[in-house]
Design a protein around this motif. Sequence first.
Motif, short mmCIF file in Angstrom:
data_model
loop_
_atom_site.label_atom_id
_atom_site.label_comp_id
_atom_site.label_asym_id
_atom_site.label_seq_id
_atom_site.Cartn_x
_atom_site.Cartn_y
_atom_site.Cartn_z
N GLU A 71 0.72 -1.09 0.03
CA GLU A 71 0.08 0.08 -0.08
C GLU A 71 0.98 1.45 -0.11
OE1 GLU A 71 -2.62 -0.07 3.13
OE2 GLU A 71 -3.77 -1.90 2.28
N VAL A 72 2.00 1.21 0.09
CA VAL A 72 2.96 2.43 0.18
C VAL A 72 2.77 3.02 -1.24
CG1 VAL A 72 5.28 3.50 0.52
CG2 VAL A 72 4.36 1.49 1.73
N PRO A 73 2.60 4.29 -1.27
CA PRO A 73 2.42 5.16 -2.47
C PRO A 73 3.72 5.12 -3.51
CG PRO A 73 1.41 6.38 -1.06
CD PRO A 73 2.13 5.43 -0.26
N VAL A 74 3.62 4.81 -4.72
CA VAL A 74 4.68 4.86 -5.77
C VAL A 74 4.33 6.07 -6.88
CG1 VAL A 74 6.09 3.77 -7.07
CG2 VAL A 74 5.37 2.66 -5.16
N ILE A 75 5.10 6.71 -7.06
CA ILE A 75 4.95 7.77 -7.95
C ILE A 75 6.23 7.46 -9.08
CG2 ILE A 75 4.68 10.23 -8.96
CD1 ILE A 75 3.63 10.66 -5.92
N ILE A 76 5.61 7.13 -10.27
CA ILE A 76 6.65 7.08 -11.56
C ILE A 76 6.82 8.54 -12.13
CG2 ILE A 76 7.04 6.18 -13.59
CD1 ILE A 76 7.36 4.29 -11.53
N ILE A 77 8.07 9.07 -12.41
CA ILE A 77 8.35 10.08 -13.12
C ILE A 77 9.15 9.78 -14.29
CG2 ILE A 77 8.02 11.76 -11.33
CD1 ILE A 77 10.86 11.67 -10.91
N SER A 78 8.81 10.18 -15.55
CA SER A 78 9.27 9.56 -16.81
C SER A 78 9.03 10.31 -17.93
CB SER A 78 9.01 8.13 -17.09
OG SER A 78 9.55 7.65 -18.21
N ALA A 79 10.03 10.53 -18.88
CA ALA A 79 9.86 11.17 -20.22
C ALA A 79 9.35 10.29 -21.30
CB ALA A 79 11.45 11.66 -20.56
N SER A 80 8.99 9.37 -20.93
CA SER A 80 8.57 8.18 -21.72
C SER A 80 6.96 8.48 -21.83
CB SER A 80 8.91 6.69 -21.45
OG SER A 80 8.06 5.73 -22.29
N THR A 81 6.43 8.36 -23.48
CA THR A 81 5.16 8.55 -23.65
C THR A 81 4.70 7.35 -24.34
OG1 THR A 81 5.80 9.41 -25.76
CG2 THR A 81 5.33 11.16 -23.90
N GLU A 82 5.29 6.27 -24.20
CA GLU A 82 5.35 4.98 -24.68
C GLU A 82 3.77 4.51 -23.92
OE1 GLU A 82 8.08 2.19 -25.79
OE2 GLU A 82 9.49 3.82 -26.40
N GLY A 93 1.90 -1.73 -10.27
CA GLY A 93 1.40 -1.00 -8.97
C GLY A 93 1.71 0.30 -8.81
N CYS A 94 2.05 1.03 -9.69
CA CYS A 94 2.30 2.46 -9.51
C CYS A 94 0.96 3.03 -8.97
CB CYS A 94 3.03 3.07 -10.41
SG CYS A 94 2.23 3.62 -11.80
N ASN A 95 1.12 4.41 -8.36
CA ASN A 95 -0.19 4.89 -7.86
C ASN A 95 -0.35 6.09 -8.74
OD1 ASN A 95 0.88 3.93 -5.21
ND2 ASN A 95 -1.15 3.74 -4.92
N ASP A 96 0.42 6.60 -9.41
CA ASP A 96 0.43 7.57 -10.20
C ASP A 96 1.70 7.72 -11.41
OD1 ASP A 96 -0.84 9.83 -11.45
OD2 ASP A 96 -1.34 10.68 -9.52
N TYR A 97 1.29 8.26 -12.40
CA TYR A 97 2.56 8.56 -13.44
C TYR A 97 2.57 10.00 -13.80
CZ TYR A 97 4.94 7.25 -17.56
OH TYR A 97 6.16 7.07 -18.63
#
Length: 214
Positions: A71-82, A93-97
């Motif tokens: 349940e620990v929140p994971v936020i992905i930050i990336s330049a990828s638009t694929e 399981g990421c919570n937001d992108y």
Amino acid sequence: MNILLLEDNKKLNQTITKRLKLKGYKVDSYLDGNEAFNSITEGFSCFILDINVPNIDGIKILKKIREFYDEVPVIIISASTELEVIKESYAFGCNDYLKKPFFIDELEIKVQRLCQIKNDLIYFDGNCYFDYKSSVVFINNEEQRLTKKERLLMNLFLTKRNQVLSYDTIQNYVWEGSFASLESIRSLIRRLRKALSNRYIETVVDTGYIFKST
């Protein structure tokens, strides 16, 4: 609240770290995926991960995090638009992108929304509060210092106030993925109840515990 940040762009890493620290968060920042991978069991309340980083990519770290913490929140930050990369992030399981480039305010809002903790001082009632910066509980102005596991459990309870936490959730977060017997969990609960004057933690029979506060 302690945040793990993985971002290999040094300038962006420093900018995010500075902003989050100004908001009162504790931040452990990494430029290298392997170093972040080896640190994920240190009791973080939120993970911010870039995907394309040296040695171990953010997706592999996300998968490993979910082995320890459901349940620990994971936020992905990336330049990828694929689309496949984005779908894979959510599938594991990421919570937001958040797509780069982004405003730091956007990231800050996501951290606040996901973690539900906005202040350094968290009051349970008028006479009791927890200071995140010092990891100390104050009851009627008397200081109660907590052990590492007590702090982790306190952090988990405050992130999920008034929600039932299962034995497995407590084990995965507080014991950082290692096995803990039911008696070990109960013993930790007893110690924390003693520190808190036994007023806030309620047992949910055959399930776990709930931290009730106003």
